[in-house]
Design a protein around this motif. Structure first.
Motif, PDB file in Angstrom:
ATOM      1  N   VAL A 457      46.720  72.398 -25.705  1.00 31.94           N
ATOM      2  CA  VAL A 457      46.575  72.410 -24.251  1.00 31.94           C
ATOM      3  C   VAL A 457      47.598  71.659 -23.490  1.00 31.94           C
ATOM      4  CG1 VAL A 457      44.167  72.583 -24.800  1.00 31.94           C
ATOM      5  CG2 VAL A 457      45.116  70.407 -24.372  1.00 31.94           C
ATOM      6  N   CYS A 458      47.337  72.066 -22.116  1.00 34.99           N
ATOM      7  CA  CYS A 458      48.225  71.233 -21.171  1.00 34.99           C
ATOM      8  C   CYS A 458      47.215  70.887 -19.910  1.00 34.99           C
ATOM      9  CB  CYS A 458      49.381  71.959 -20.519  1.00 34.99           C
ATOM     10  SG  CYS A 458      50.020  71.348 -19.104  1.00 34.99           S
ATOM     11  N   LEU A 459      46.963  69.622 -19.828  1.00 33.91           N
ATOM     12  CA  LEU A 459      46.126  69.097 -18.851  1.00 33.91           C
ATOM     13  C   LEU A 459      46.992  68.901 -17.687  1.00 33.91           C
ATOM     14  CD1 LEU A 459      44.837  67.966 -21.522  1.00 33.91           C
ATOM     15  CD2 LEU A 459      43.370  66.781 -20.300  1.00 33.91           C
ATOM     16  N   VAL A 460      46.560  69.652 -16.505  1.00 31.29           N
ATOM     17  CA  VAL A 460      47.390  69.384 -15.261  1.00 31.29           C
ATOM     18  C   VAL A 460      46.510  68.462 -14.342  1.00 31.29           C
ATOM     19  CG1 VAL A 460      48.449  70.639 -13.436  1.00 31.29           C
ATOM     20  CG2 VAL A 460      48.201  71.684 -15.577  1.00 31.29           C
ATOM     21  N   VAL A 461      47.221  67.148 -14.157  1.00 34.69           N
ATOM     22  CA  VAL A 461      46.491  66.165 -13.373  1.00 34.69           C
ATOM     23  C   VAL A 461      47.380  65.804 -12.218  1.00 34.69           C
ATOM     24  CG1 VAL A 461      45.496  65.164 -15.471  1.00 34.69           C
ATOM     25  CG2 VAL A 461      47.800  64.429 -14.706  1.00 34.69           C
ATOM     26  N   PRO A 462      46.903  65.195 -11.224  1.00 34.73           N
ATOM     27  CA  PRO A 462      47.562  64.952 -10.005  1.00 34.73           C
ATOM     28  C   PRO A 462      48.683  63.897 -10.027  1.00 34.73           C
ATOM     29  CG  PRO A 462      45.282  64.770  -9.334  1.00 34.73           C
ATOM     30  CD  PRO A 462      45.388  64.721 -10.979  1.00 34.73           C
ATOM     31  N   ASN A 463      49.804  63.878  -9.497  1.00 35.75           N
ATOM     32  CA  ASN A 463      50.828  62.708  -9.431  1.00 35.75           C
ATOM     33  C   ASN A 463      50.725  61.918  -8.395  1.00 35.75           C
ATOM     34  OD1 ASN A 463      52.894  61.708 -10.573  1.00 35.75           O
ATOM     35  ND2 ASN A 463      54.536  63.238  -9.907  1.00 35.75           N
ATOM     36  N   LEU A 464      51.362  60.886  -8.490  1.00 41.96           N
ATOM     37  CA  LEU A 464      51.164  59.759  -7.394  1.00 41.96           C
ATOM     38  C   LEU A 464      51.852  60.377  -6.071  1.00 41.96           C
ATOM     39  CD1 LEU A 464      52.228  56.080  -9.101  1.00 41.96           C
ATOM     40  CD2 LEU A 464      50.136  56.769  -7.666  1.00 41.96           C
ATOM     41  N   ASP A 465      52.843  61.015  -5.925  1.00 48.41           N
ATOM     42  CA  ASP A 465      53.660  61.484  -5.043  1.00 48.41           C
ATOM     43  C   ASP A 465      52.748  62.730  -4.321  1.00 48.41           C
ATOM     44  OD1 ASP A 465      54.317  63.512  -6.719  1.00 48.41           O
ATOM     45  OD2 ASP A 465      56.348  63.269  -6.622  1.00 48.41           O
ATOM     46  N   PRO A 531      37.410  66.274 -14.963  1.00 50.23           N
ATOM     47  CA  PRO A 531      36.882  65.961 -13.511  1.00 50.23           C
ATOM     48  C   PRO A 531      37.350  67.128 -12.573  1.00 50.23           C
ATOM     49  CG  PRO A 531      38.314  64.293 -14.266  1.00 50.23           C
ATOM     50  CD  PRO A 531      37.853  65.493 -15.476  1.00 50.23           C
ATOM     51  N   PRO A 532      37.018  67.280 -11.370  1.00 56.01           N
ATOM     52  CA  PRO A 532      37.315  68.354 -10.551  1.00 56.01           C
ATOM     53  C   PRO A 532      38.940  68.663 -10.458  1.00 56.01           C
ATOM     54  CG  PRO A 532      36.188  66.810  -9.301  1.00 56.01           C
ATOM     55  CD  PRO A 532      36.246  66.409 -10.700  1.00 56.01           C
ATOM     56  N   GLU A 533      39.758  67.216 -10.292  1.00 54.07           N
ATOM     57  CA  GLU A 533      41.064  67.336 -10.161  1.00 54.07           C
ATOM     58  C   GLU A 533      42.005  67.859 -11.333  1.00 54.07           C
ATOM     59  OE1 GLU A 533      40.205  63.072 -11.333  1.00 54.07           O
ATOM     60  OE2 GLU A 533      39.302  64.656 -10.296  1.00 54.07           O
ATOM     61  N   VAL A 534      41.131  68.040 -12.415  1.00 51.43           N
ATOM     62  CA  VAL A 534      41.915  68.402 -13.883  1.00 51.43           C
ATOM     63  C   VAL A 534      41.957  69.991 -14.091  1.00 51.43           C
ATOM     64  CG1 VAL A 534      42.113  68.007 -16.351  1.00 51.43           C
ATOM     65  CG2 VAL A 534      41.921  65.945 -14.493  1.00 51.43           C
ATOM     66  N   ALA A 535      42.849  70.344 -14.321  1.00 54.33           N
ATOM     67  CA  ALA A 535      42.924  71.793 -14.927  1.00 54.33           C
ATOM     68  C   ALA A 535      43.627  71.996 -16.352  1.00 54.33           C
ATOM     69  CB  ALA A 535      43.724  72.793 -13.907  1.00 54.33           C
ATOM     70  N   VAL A 536      42.541  72.581 -17.149  1.00 56.42           N
ATOM     71  CA  VAL A 536      43.001  72.684 -18.642  1.00 56.42           C
ATOM     72  C   VAL A 536      43.805  73.917 -18.987  1.00 56.42           C
ATOM     73  CG1 VAL A 536      42.320  72.268 -20.878  1.00 56.42           C
ATOM     74  CG2 VAL A 536      41.282  71.265 -18.842  1.00 56.42           C
ATOM     75  N   LEU A 537      45.064  74.227 -19.361  1.00 56.93           N
ATOM     76  CA  LEU A 537      45.693  75.402 -19.590  1.00 56.93           C
ATOM     77  C   LEU A 537      45.888  75.309 -21.213  1.00 56.93           C
ATOM     78  CD1 LEU A 537      48.316  75.312 -16.844  1.00 56.93           C
ATOM     79  CD2 LEU A 537      46.034  76.243 -16.612  1.00 56.93           C
ATOM     80  N   HIS A 549      40.663  79.465 -17.926  1.00 58.66           N
ATOM     81  CA  HIS A 549      40.704  78.742 -19.224  1.00 58.66           C
ATOM     82  C   HIS A 549      40.121  77.339 -19.056  1.00 58.66           C
ATOM     83  CE1 HIS A 549      43.031  81.860 -21.043  1.00 58.66           C
ATOM     84  NE2 HIS A 549      43.899  81.665 -20.411  1.00 58.66           N
ATOM     85  N   SER A 550      40.175  76.605 -17.956  1.00 59.17           N
ATOM     86  CA  SER A 550      39.664  75.305 -17.874  1.00 59.17           C
ATOM     87  C   SER A 550      38.197  75.225 -18.142  1.00 59.17           C
ATOM     88  CB  SER A 550      40.224  74.640 -16.324  1.00 59.17           C
ATOM     89  OG  SER A 550      39.590  73.597 -16.260  1.00 59.17           O
ATOM     90  N   ALA A 551      37.585  76.014 -17.402  1.00 63.05           N
ATOM     91  CA  ALA A 551      36.107  75.992 -17.514  1.00 63.05           C
ATOM     92  C   ALA A 551      35.485  76.447 -18.929  1.00 63.05           C
ATOM     93  CB  ALA A 551      35.279  76.899 -16.507  1.00 63.05           C
ATOM     94  N   THR A 552      36.238  77.516 -19.543  1.00 64.92           N
ATOM     95  CA  THR A 552      36.167  78.017 -20.664  1.00 64.92           C
ATOM     96  C   THR A 552      36.327  76.968 -21.911  1.00 64.92           C
ATOM     97  OG1 THR A 552      36.552  79.951 -20.130  1.00 64.92           O
ATOM     98  CG2 THR A 552      36.353  80.104 -22.536  1.00 64.92           C
TER      99      THR A 552
END
Length: 561
Positions: A457-465, A531-537, A549-552
């Motif tokens: 998987v790839c977890l998409v998370v916020p970045n500092l910038d 958490p809501p800010e994380v997407a899972v691919l 894909h994230s919810a599944t």
């Protein structure tokens, strides 16, 4: 009411952080999280209820300031004290109510007037409370309501210094009842004889009955309000004498002596001033700049301040707080990255207060050696296991049993255990039972690791910038963390940065390293409740839309874990 109390607490923190009064408009903007500046008049109206109802705050023109503790500057022999005790219907203020008030005024370091009243709590006493105090529902039904009893007690106390044995408990109930009556907390300096006795008498038991025997009080504690208050008053006079021998002159000096350890740690709360309400890691440093403890937080500001309010920290962290001289924090874009950074810092720095944290150097593996099985720190196919004890028990259980995978041995071992019990060989059966339990623990860990190592998987998370980062997980490890462009989820892995991450995944070699297992466990925590800010691919279907894909994947992971 709770919103008002929370706003007052945040105002107190803000004034303490700024080390002085704060302009009303700025305080309203920061505490109430207003998006736009407001006028001073509007700010005052928004903050008025919180400031006016809290004994710690006051208005200084158009500034919000702290109120000085009343009476702390008085000499000990000149101050008036009201030593009080409450009997209550339970242990939770606001739910349980006081059912008896007792108090003694101390003037000129001598006992003076007494106060005692029953109070009708409007509910039946619990049998345990009735047995402890001797109070009966019939007596309380004829007593004045709690509100009237509270008002009478407050009139008796006036502006005296309040004293109680385990003052936090009694003051919590008194605060709750005062809030019902006036909408304000109690405005008084308080002394706790428990903390004072522990400071002045060392390890001697600090419960009221033990102290009364030590001091040889005339009044004997009996779980009734007035006798307990009289005994506490005599103990107070004895402790004030000891405090004067240590150089205490004012009420403030005794308040400082009576401060419990968490309260003294509270005086270090300025070390957390300036921490942002963002995810990150924090490090506790001592006077020699050695790192004592490393932690992570979703909200650095809230987490750090909690250390200086709470009384419940495990001993190692309490020791770190006692030696604390500097707090360092490092922001990250997400709690996941904060967790990965925390693991790295703990491995590198080995802080003493993190002894209970993940320690890969202590993990073990099961390996075949000749015809036997050993528990070793050398990486192997079955591990890592966090507990050396469970690993050794599992290795002993597998000795002399045919198996291809450790789970194959379990049915044979359970059959052997039943045979030993039938033959009345109880000592042998007990040893085998312990070994089977160790093997079962090891098998649960191995099954969990097997599921984690299958993650792609790839977890998409916020970045500092303000952008996004991709945490690529594959082949039993966190392969890389790469910045990602601001594109829809279904196109992220088609971007240049996404392809670079996929190339890193393709080049990576499978691993069973203990460090990788810790990182996978952290990823699993996120996948169980994303958490809501994380997407899972999922990497296996990276050309598809990532939104579904994230919810599944999150749901399927929760069902298997």
């Amino acid at each position: 009411m709770q919103l008002r109390l929370d706003s007052a607490d945040r105002l107190v923190e803000l004034v303490e952080e700024r080390r002085g009064p704060v302009a009303a408009d700025e305080a309203a903007r920061l505490v109430l999280k207003l998006g736009a500046p407001v006028s001073v008049a509007l700010a005052r109206s928004l903050l008025a209820e919180a400031v006016d109802s809290d004994a710690r705050l006051r208005w200084a023109g158009d500034l919000v300031a702290l109120r000085a503790g009343p009476g702390e500057g008085l000499l000990l022999e000149e101050a008036a004290y009201v030593v009080f005790d409450l009997e209550t219907t339970g242990l939770r203020p606001g739910v349980a109510r006081p059912c008896e008030f007792g108090a003694v005024r101390v003037r000129g370091l001598e006992l003076a007037e007494r106060f005692q009243t029953l109070a009708n709590p409007g509910a039946r006493l619990q049998p345990a409370v009735a047995a402890l105090t001797g109070l009966r529902d019939e007596e309380l039904r004829r007593a004045p309501p709690v509100a009237a009893a509270t008002r009478r007690f407050l009139d008796f106390a006036g502006d005296a210094v309040l004293v109680a044995h385990n003052a936090r408990f009694d003051l919590a109930f008194l605060d709750a009842e005062t809030m019902r009556l006036t909408g304000r907390r109690v405005e008084a300096t308080a002394i706790d004889t428990v903390g004072l006795a522990r400071r002045l008498l060392g390890r001697r038991p600090a419960n009221l009955a033990s102290l009364a025997r030590h001091v040889v009080t005339a009044a004997q504690p009996c779980h009734r309000a007035l006798p307990d208050a009289e005994a506490t008053a005599e103990i107070l006079l004895f402790l004030i004498g000891l405090a004067q021998e240590r150089g205490a002159r004012t009420v403030g000096d005794v308040v400082e002596l009576a401060a419990t350890r968490p309260r003294r740690v509270h005086r270090k709360r300025h070390l957390a001033f300036g921490a942002p309400p963002r995810p990150g890691v924090y490090l506790f440093h001592d006077a020699h700049d050695q790192v004592l403890y490393v932690g992570r937080a979703r909200d650095l500001r809230a987490r750090l301040r909690s250390y200086f309010r709470s009384e419940r920290q495990r001993p190692a962290v309490e020791a770190a707080l006692g030696a604390l001289e500097r707090v360092e924090w490092r922001e990250t874009g997400s709690e996941l990255e904060a967790g990965l950074e925390e693991l790295r810092l703990i491995r590198e720095l080995r802080p003493p207060a993190n002894a209970r944290s993940a320690r890969p150097d202590r993990y073990v593996y099961l390996r075949r050696r000749g015809d036997g099985v050993v528990c070793t720190s050398q990486p192997g196919p079955w591990g890592p296991l966090r507990s050396r004890r469970d690993g050794r028990l599992a290795a002993r259980a597998l000795e002399g049993v045919e198996w291809d995978e450790p789970a194959d041995a379990l049915p044979r071992l359970q059959a052997k255990l039943k045979r030993l019990a039938r033959e009345l060989r109880f000592e042998d059966a007990a040893r085998l039972r312990d070994r089977i339990e160790g093997l079962e623990v090891a098998l649960r860990q191995l099954r969990e690791l097997e599921r984690l190592r299958a993650l792609e998987v790839c977890l998409v998370v916020p970045n500092l910038d303000g952008g996004r980062r991709g945490v690529f997980v594959s082949k039993g490890q966190v392969v890389c963390v790469r910045p990602l462009p601001d594109l829809p989820s279904n196109r992220l892995l088609l971007s240049l940065e996404g392809r670079a991450g996929l190339a890193d995944v393709a080049r990576a070699e499978p691993t069973t390293a203990p460090e990788a297992a810790d990182e996978l466990s952290l990823v699993a925590q996120v996948l169980r409740r994303p958490p809501p800010e994380v997407a899972v691919l999922p990497l296996s279907g990276w050309k598809s839309s990532g939104s579904g894909h994230s919810a599944t994947l999150g749901a399927s992971w929760s069902s298997t874990a």
